[in-house]
Design an enzyme around this catalytic site. Structure first.
Site, short mmCIF file in Angstrom:
data_model
loop_
_atom_site.label_atom_id
_atom_site.label_comp_id
_atom_site.label_asym_id
_atom_site.label_seq_id
_atom_site.Cartn_x
_atom_site.Cartn_y
_atom_site.Cartn_z
CG HIS A 240 -0.33 -0.09 2.53
ND1 HIS A 240 0.20 -1.27 3.02
CD2 HIS A 240 -0.16 0.83 3.50
CE1 HIS A 240 0.67 -1.06 4.24
NE2 HIS A 240 0.47 0.21 4.55
CG HIS B 270 0.73 5.45 4.05
ND1 HIS B 270 -0.19 5.43 5.07
CD2 HIS B 270 1.45 4.30 4.16
CE1 HIS B 270 -0.03 4.31 5.77
NE2 HIS B 270 0.96 3.62 5.23
#
Length: 145
Positions: free
Chosen positions: A104, A106
């Site tokens: 992932h 951010h």
């Protein structure tokens, strides 16, 4: 969705088993608000394929999933005229601060220089000579595919 893991938090979000505040989604990726909201609009962009971190990406994976970073970043910036910049953060492995073992990114909007967000970086340049820099560069180059 056979490429998802049963017990992965983000795979559960992709499957809809856990709710999220989705801001963008297509067949390849999902972007949703990070529950911590380091700053207002803090968003996570995840592939809809379980990849633990960037080290698991093939060139094809990178082309398929990372192409959406500008789309989501621009949408976040346009959502609030007070946004002055943005940090992109990718933590790979527990030692680097990765808390959920599903790749992932951010996207953290920045509103002012005194927004209490700390971006820790250390300047170790005094420990390196030209020879040291070249040795590190050569070691990395020798491992490129």
């Amino acid at each position: 969705m056979s490429e998802l893991e049963k017990d992965c938090l983000f795979c559960k979000i992709i499957r809809g088993e856990i709710p999220s505040y989705t801001v963008f989604e297509n067949d390849d990726v999902k972007a949703f608000l990070d529950i911590s909201q380091v700053t207002k609009g803090h968003t996570l962009l995840i592939p809809k394929k379980h990849l633990e971190n960037i080290f698991d990406y093939s060139q094809e994976d990178a082309a398929k999933y990372l192409q959406y970073i500008p789309t989501v970043a621009k949408a976040i910036r346009e959502s609030d005229p007070a946004i002055k910049g943005m940090n992109l953060e990718v933590n790979n492995g527990e030692i680097a601060g990765q808390a959920v073992m599903h790749s992932h990114i951010h996207l953290i909007p920045r509103y002012s220089e005194d927004d209490d967000m700390v971006v820790p970086h250390v300047d170790n340049s005094s420990q390196y000579s030209e020879k040291n820099y070249q040795a590190v560069a050569n070691a990395i180059k020798s491992n490129l595919e």
